[in-house]
Scaffold this active site. Structure first.
Site, short mmCIF file in Angstrom:
data_model
loop_
_atom_site.label_atom_id
_atom_site.label_comp_id
_atom_site.label_asym_id
_atom_site.label_seq_id
_atom_site.Cartn_x
_atom_site.Cartn_y
_atom_site.Cartn_z
N HIS A 204 0.80 -1.23 0.00
CA HIS A 204 0.00 0.00 0.00
C HIS A 204 0.83 1.27 0.00
O HIS A 204 0.29 2.38 -0.01
CB HIS A 204 -0.97 0.00 1.19
CG HIS A 204 -0.31 0.13 2.53
ND1 HIS A 204 -0.06 1.34 3.13
CD2 HIS A 204 0.16 -0.79 3.39
CE1 HIS A 204 0.53 1.14 4.29
NE2 HIS A 204 0.68 -0.15 4.47
N1 UDP Z 1 -3.44 -6.23 8.62
C1 UDP Z 1 -4.68 -6.83 8.72
N2 UDP Z 1 -5.32 -7.22 7.59
C2 UDP Z 1 -4.78 -7.06 6.34
C3 UDP Z 1 -3.50 -6.44 6.24
C4 UDP Z 1 -2.86 -6.04 7.41
O1 UDP Z 1 -5.21 -7.02 9.83
O2 UDP Z 1 -5.41 -7.43 5.34
C5 UDP Z 1 -2.78 -5.76 9.86
C6 UDP Z 1 -1.38 -6.29 10.07
O3 UDP Z 1 -1.39 -7.52 10.75
C7 UDP Z 1 -0.72 -5.20 10.89
C8 UDP Z 1 -1.42 -3.95 10.42
O4 UDP Z 1 -2.61 -4.37 9.75
O5 UDP Z 1 -1.01 -5.41 12.26
C9 UDP Z 1 -0.52 -3.18 9.49
O6 UDP Z 1 -1.22 -2.20 8.85
P1 UDP Z 1 -0.72 -1.51 7.53
O7 UDP Z 1 0.15 -2.41 6.77
O8 UDP Z 1 -1.93 -0.97 6.87
O9 UDP Z 1 0.07 -0.24 8.09
P2 UDP Z 1 1.60 0.05 8.37
O10 UDP Z 1 2.03 -0.88 9.45
O11 UDP Z 1 2.33 -0.14 7.09
O12 UDP Z 1 1.60 1.47 8.81
#
Ligand code: UDP
Length: 363
Positions: A204
């Site tokens: 993303h």
């Molecule tokens: N996650 C989830 N479902 C999904 C994809 C990710 O529950 O389909 C969870 C993942 O386990 C983690 C969090 O979302 O705990 C990460 O979010 P994201 O990747 O959107 O944000 P980032 O960490 O990159 O800021």
């Protein structure tokens, strides 16, 4: 009675705060409230986490999610300021690096309310990432720094923060994983999706998905690796829009490529646990794979979570098929590193955090 307000706005924020209330319960003289800005708002990116992870209904919901990033940040600031003026908490806590974190930290600081930053000190040193600016801005406004890994401590000390304001709590995101592990173990998602031997993907970040040539390259790589194993790809709303905009959905039509909506946390972590490898650009997923010892390839030039590389199972890679294939090969033949769990990623980070927050407001 002292009052502590935690401000969340997005999926990763929610996963970082699930265990706080459990530990605040030990301090009946402290009132802990939850404010949700509304930055992530639909069922798949928000509501499912409240349902599954037992997060209580927010005490305050600002419902702000429309417009440009600047529109959202300024609208959150306006609404949050009204809340702050009416109910001055003794401490405002913000997790992570999203726009909500910055907006709320800024308003609190302007009104003389101390700020605590959950997941403080992380740095990618890459200002093209909007999150990096948020991390630096939030830490500039912070009075109490909750640190997840050693690099955070080093970065904050290098930036001149004083040691006595730093608390090495460990990783509250891992607390959620530890707390829900028995439920995660029993999830039925692999049967539902008919999965056997698979790679799990999430993407993303603007650098990978907003650029048509990079997203096309990614789609081609997905097609190639799906020749060897099934590929499960829960598609973030931003990525879904770009795949459509760049006409790439057709390319990903294959029985071995399973595209889904974003998946609830319990099912998602179950998929992580049993994946042959995870390929991602997520921040949190790099940490969850490290905790579970699952090989992870992060398609980014840098990471703000270096412990996942130096101690964990993560490797940074270019968006190039031969590079990714080589790593997958090492995983397949057992030569890929095994990794270890970093310090204080033990399910107790939220307790350390709550104890320190309470001490801060009562001393
Ligand atoms: N996650 C989830 N479902 C999904 C994809 C990710 O529950 O389909 C969870 C993942 O386990 C983690 C969090 O979302 O705990 C990460 O979010 P994201 O990747 O959107 O944000 P980032 O960490 O990159 O800021």
């Amino acid at each position: 009675m002292k009052r502590i307000l935690t401000c969340v706005g997005t999926r990763p924020n929610l996963i970082k705060i699930t265990q706080l209330d459990k530990w605040f319960a030990a301090y009946p003289h402290i009132q802990h409230s939850l404010l949700h800005t509304g930055q992530h708002y639909d069922d798949k990116m928000n509501d499912v986490f409240f349902r599954e992870l037992g997060i209580r209904k927010p005490d305050v919901f600002l419902n702000i999610n429309q417009g440009t990033q600047v529109n959202v940040i300024s609208a959150i600031m306006n609404e949050f300021e009204k809340h702050i003026l009416a109910n001055r908490p003794d401490l405002v806590m913000v997790p992570g690096d999203v726009n909500s974190s910055f907006a709320c930290a800024f308003v609190a600081q302007r009104h003389g309310i101390p700020v605590a930053h959950i997941e403080s000190g992380l740095r990618s040193f890459d200002m093209t990432m909007p999150e990096e600016a948020n991390r630096i801005l939030v830490d500039a406004l912070t009075d109490l720094f909750f640190i997840t890994e050693e690099s955070g401590r080093v970065n904050l000390l290098n930036e001149g923060k004083s040691e006595n304001k730093l608390v090495f709590t460990g990783n509250t995101m891992i607390d959620s994983l530890v707390a829900f592990l028995p439920v995660i173990e029993n999830a039925e998602i692999r049967n539902k999706l008919n999965l056997k031997d698979y790679y799990l993907l999430t993407f993303h970040r603007p650098v990978n998905v907003d650029d048509a040539s990079n997203l096309t390259k990614l789609a081609e790589i997905i097609c190639e690796i799906s020749q060897t194993k099934q590929v499960v790809f829960p598609v973030h709303p931003r990525t879904r829009n770009r795949l459509k905009e760049f006409g790439l959905n057709e390319k990903l039509q294959s029985p071995n490529i399973i595209l889904t909506e974003p998946i609830g946390y319990i099912d998602f972590i179950h998929l992580v646990k049993y994946a042959s490898a995870v390929i991602t650009d997520s921040g949190g997923v790099q940490e969850e794979t490290t905790y579970m010892g699952v090989p992870c390839i992060t398609i980014r030039p840098n990471t703000e979570r270096p412990v996942t590389i130096t101690e964990g199972t993560n490797t940074l890679a270019k968006l190039e098929l031969p590079v990714i294939f080589e790593l997958l090969q090492q995983m397949q033949n057992g030569t890929y590193k095994k990794g270890a769990v970093p310090k204080y990623w033990d399910g107790m980070a939220s307790k350390r955090l709550v104890d320190a927050a309470v001490q801060f407001v009562t001393s």
